[in-house]
Design a protein around this motif. Sequence first.
Motif, PDB file in Angstrom:
ATOM      1  N   LEU A 271      28.021   7.579 -37.192  1.00 44.41           N
ATOM      2  CA  LEU A 271      26.900   6.703 -36.886  1.00 44.41           C
ATOM      3  C   LEU A 271      27.081   5.341 -37.544  1.00 44.41           C
ATOM      4  CD1 LEU A 271      24.085   9.265 -37.808  1.00 44.41           C
ATOM      5  CD2 LEU A 271      25.151   8.963 -35.558  1.00 44.41           C
ATOM      6  N   GLU A 272      26.606   4.318 -36.855  1.00 44.58           N
ATOM      7  CA  GLU A 272      26.504   2.990 -37.464  1.00 44.58           C
ATOM      8  C   GLU A 272      25.029   2.762 -37.801  1.00 44.58           C
ATOM      9  OE1 GLU A 272      27.109  -1.741 -36.359  1.00 44.58           O
ATOM     10  OE2 GLU A 272      27.872  -0.206 -35.001  1.00 44.58           O
ATOM     11  N   VAL A 273      24.738   2.387 -39.030  1.00 46.42           N
ATOM     12  CA  VAL A 273      23.358   2.155 -39.451  1.00 46.42           C
ATOM     13  C   VAL A 273      23.027   0.679 -39.241  1.00 46.42           C
ATOM     14  CG1 VAL A 273      21.705   2.278 -41.351  1.00 46.42           C
ATOM     15  CG2 VAL A 273      23.481   4.035 -41.127  1.00 46.42           C
ATOM     16  N   LEU A 274      22.027   0.409 -38.411  1.00 45.98           N
ATOM     17  CA  LEU A 274      21.623  -0.963 -38.076  1.00 45.98           C
ATOM     18  C   LEU A 274      20.569  -1.497 -39.031  1.00 45.98           C
ATOM     19  CD1 LEU A 274      21.311  -0.368 -34.229  1.00 45.98           C
ATOM     20  CD2 LEU A 274      23.243  -1.412 -35.422  1.00 45.98           C
ATOM     21  N   ALA A 275      19.748  -0.605 -39.565  1.00 44.58           N
ATOM     22  CA  ALA A 275      18.704  -0.964 -40.527  1.00 44.58           C
ATOM     23  C   ALA A 275      18.246   0.326 -41.188  1.00 44.58           C
ATOM     24  CB  ALA A 275      17.524  -1.653 -39.835  1.00 44.58           C
TER      25      ALA A 275
ATOM     26  N   GLU B   9      24.742   5.427 -27.368  1.00 44.13           N
ATOM     27  CA  GLU B   9      23.287   5.541 -27.465  1.00 44.13           C
ATOM     28  C   GLU B   9      22.796   4.945 -28.783  1.00 44.13           C
ATOM     29  OE1 GLU B   9      21.711   9.418 -25.241  1.00 44.13           O
ATOM     30  OE2 GLU B   9      23.128   9.894 -26.841  1.00 44.13           O
ATOM     31  N   TYR B  10      21.492   4.793 -28.870  1.00 44.48           N
ATOM     32  CA  TYR B  10      20.846   4.300 -30.084  1.00 44.48           C
ATOM     33  C   TYR B  10      19.864   5.361 -30.558  1.00 44.48           C
ATOM     34  CZ  TYR B  10      22.966  -0.094 -28.826  1.00 44.48           C
ATOM     35  OH  TYR B  10      23.896  -1.053 -28.516  1.00 44.48           O
ATOM     36  N   GLY B  11      19.399   5.220 -31.789  1.00 43.95           N
ATOM     37  CA  GLY B  11      18.491   6.233 -32.286  1.00 43.95           C
ATOM     38  C   GLY B  11      17.777   5.835 -33.557  1.00 43.95           C
ATOM     39  N   ILE B  12      16.828   6.683 -33.934  1.00 39.05           N
ATOM     40  CA  ILE B  12      16.098   6.565 -35.199  1.00 39.05           C
ATOM     41  C   ILE B  12      16.060   7.951 -35.823  1.00 39.05           C
ATOM     42  CG2 ILE B  12      13.847   6.162 -36.270  1.00 39.05           C
ATOM     43  CD1 ILE B  12      13.294   4.090 -34.047  1.00 39.05           C
ATOM     44  N   PHE B  13      16.379   8.020 -37.107  1.00 39.27           N
ATOM     45  CA  PHE B  13      16.233   9.265 -37.878  1.00 39.27           C
ATOM     46  C   PHE B  13      15.347   8.947 -39.067  1.00 39.27           C
ATOM     47  CE2 PHE B  13      17.554  11.828 -41.569  1.00 39.27           C
ATOM     48  CZ  PHE B  13      17.293  13.099 -41.084  1.00 39.27           C
TER      49      PHE B  13
ATOM     50  N   LEU C 148      26.271  12.494 -38.188  1.00 38.76           N
ATOM     51  CA  LEU C 148      25.398  13.519 -37.623  1.00 38.76           C
ATOM     52  C   LEU C 148      26.294  14.697 -37.255  1.00 38.76           C
ATOM     53  CD1 LEU C 148      22.841  14.736 -36.340  1.00 38.76           C
ATOM     54  CD2 LEU C 148      23.312  13.362 -34.298  1.00 38.76           C
ATOM     55  N   VAL C 149      26.083  15.809 -37.928  1.00 39.41           N
ATOM     56  CA  VAL C 149      26.891  17.014 -37.699  1.00 39.41           C
ATOM     57  C   VAL C 149      25.973  18.081 -37.113  1.00 39.41           C
ATOM     58  CG1 VAL C 149      28.395  18.733 -38.754  1.00 39.41           C
ATOM     59  CG2 VAL C 149      28.320  16.412 -39.696  1.00 39.41           C
ATOM     60  N   ARG C 150      26.295  18.554 -35.925  1.00 36.97           N
ATOM     61  CA  ARG C 150      25.498  19.611 -35.284  1.00 36.97           C
ATOM     62  C   ARG C 150      26.212  20.942 -35.441  1.00 36.97           C
ATOM     63  NH1 ARG C 150      21.326  18.372 -31.526  1.00 36.97           N
ATOM     64  NH2 ARG C 150      20.927  16.133 -31.309  1.00 36.97           N
ATOM     65  N   LEU C 151      25.443  21.962 -35.792  1.00 35.31           N
ATOM     66  CA  LEU C 151      25.993  23.284 -36.101  1.00 35.31           C
ATOM     67  C   LEU C 151      25.229  24.348 -35.311  1.00 35.31           C
ATOM     68  CD1 LEU C 151      25.895  22.707 -39.960  1.00 35.31           C
ATOM     69  CD2 LEU C 151      27.969  22.629 -38.553  1.00 35.31           C
TER      70      LEU C 151
ATOM     71  N   PHE D 285      16.096   5.374 -40.684  1.00 36.60           N
ATOM     72  CA  PHE D 285      17.399   4.796 -40.344  1.00 36.60           C
ATOM     73  C   PHE D 285      17.431   4.467 -38.852  1.00 36.60           C
ATOM     74  CE2 PHE D 285      17.775   7.848 -43.753  1.00 36.60           C
ATOM     75  CZ  PHE D 285      18.521   7.186 -44.728  1.00 36.60           C
ATOM     76  N   ALA D 286      17.791   3.248 -38.512  1.00 38.55           N
ATOM     77  CA  ALA D 286      18.036   2.854 -37.124  1.00 38.55           C
ATOM     78  C   ALA D 286      19.531   2.958 -36.873  1.00 38.55           C
ATOM     79  CB  ALA D 286      17.544   1.435 -36.885  1.00 38.55           C
ATOM     80  N   LEU D 287      19.919   3.575 -35.770  1.00 40.72           N
ATOM     81  CA  LEU D 287      21.303   4.009 -35.592  1.00 40.72           C
ATOM     82  C   LEU D 287      21.911   3.570 -34.264  1.00 40.72           C
ATOM     83  CD1 LEU D 287      20.578   7.724 -36.548  1.00 40.72           C
ATOM     84  CD2 LEU D 287      21.432   5.937 -38.107  1.00 40.72           C
ATOM     85  N   ARG D 288      23.244   3.370 -34.291  1.00 37.15           N
ATOM     86  CA  ARG D 288      24.022   3.303 -33.057  1.00 37.15           C
ATOM     87  C   ARG D 288      24.979   4.490 -33.087  1.00 37.15           C
ATOM     88  NH1 ARG D 288      25.503  -2.262 -31.405  1.00 37.15           N
ATOM     89  NH2 ARG D 288      26.447  -2.384 -33.459  1.00 37.15           N
ATOM     90  N   LEU D 289      24.951   5.308 -32.038  1.00 38.60           N
ATOM     91  CA  LEU D 289      25.777   6.509 -31.971  1.00 38.60           C
ATOM     92  C   LEU D 289      27.110   6.195 -31.293  1.00 38.60           C
ATOM     93  CD1 LEU D 289      22.693   7.496 -32.152  1.00 38.60           C
ATOM     94  CD2 LEU D 289      23.543   9.627 -31.193  1.00 38.60           C
TER      95      LEU D 289
END
Length: 210
Positions: free
Chosen positions: A93-97, A156-160, A9-12, A148-152
């Motif tokens: 990011l780590e992709v969990l699913a 934190e955790y997340g979904i994209f 995840l790259v923020r600009l 994508f289910a994520l571990r940051l």
Amino acid sequence: MAMTTKGLLVRLAAKHGKDDAVEAFLASALPLVRQEAGTTAWFAVRFGRSEYGIVDFFPDEASREAHLNGAVASALRQKAADLFETAPDIQKLEVLASKLPSQPPAKPNTKGLLLTFKAKEGHEQEVVQFLQGAQPLALAEEETIAWFALRLPTGEYGIFDVFPDNGARLKHLAGRIPQELTKHALSLLGSFPEMDLLAVTAENFNPSVC
């Protein structure tokens, strides 16, 4: 189909008046991304006015490192001083699913969603299990094209996820995954989920990796 295990995840932050130039730059990266055999999926997104990002996914660490040392990253570094207020903020990011289309969609995705939240202390593994258990629900949503289910790296955790239009995104937001997340929020979550409604300005799927 190769497993997708890693992401970025790259923020600009665009300089004042440079929004159009940033969008043009991100679109110009597509031919470079298409040459990367190990980049499973790549999305250029707009968070809001002057806030942009790149979200991309890989089967393994070697593919992610190849991307970070590749042509897109090099072009980003060359343009950074001209286009951006600050250095790009890069999170691994780590992709969990995940859910990916078996072939690139005929209709481009124009909308995205990024949800991030903390796990309640001591309940991290339960959050991982919840996110992995949500995969069948995402697979059942025809208009949720990629998920994508994520571990940051922040813990934190997340979904994209991405959608062809706003109607499909609204359908997802009214669907099972947000309902289940709300149901378990008090027992699993250590923070109220932060939600970003994104515009997808460019994307690429690599069917040989998908």
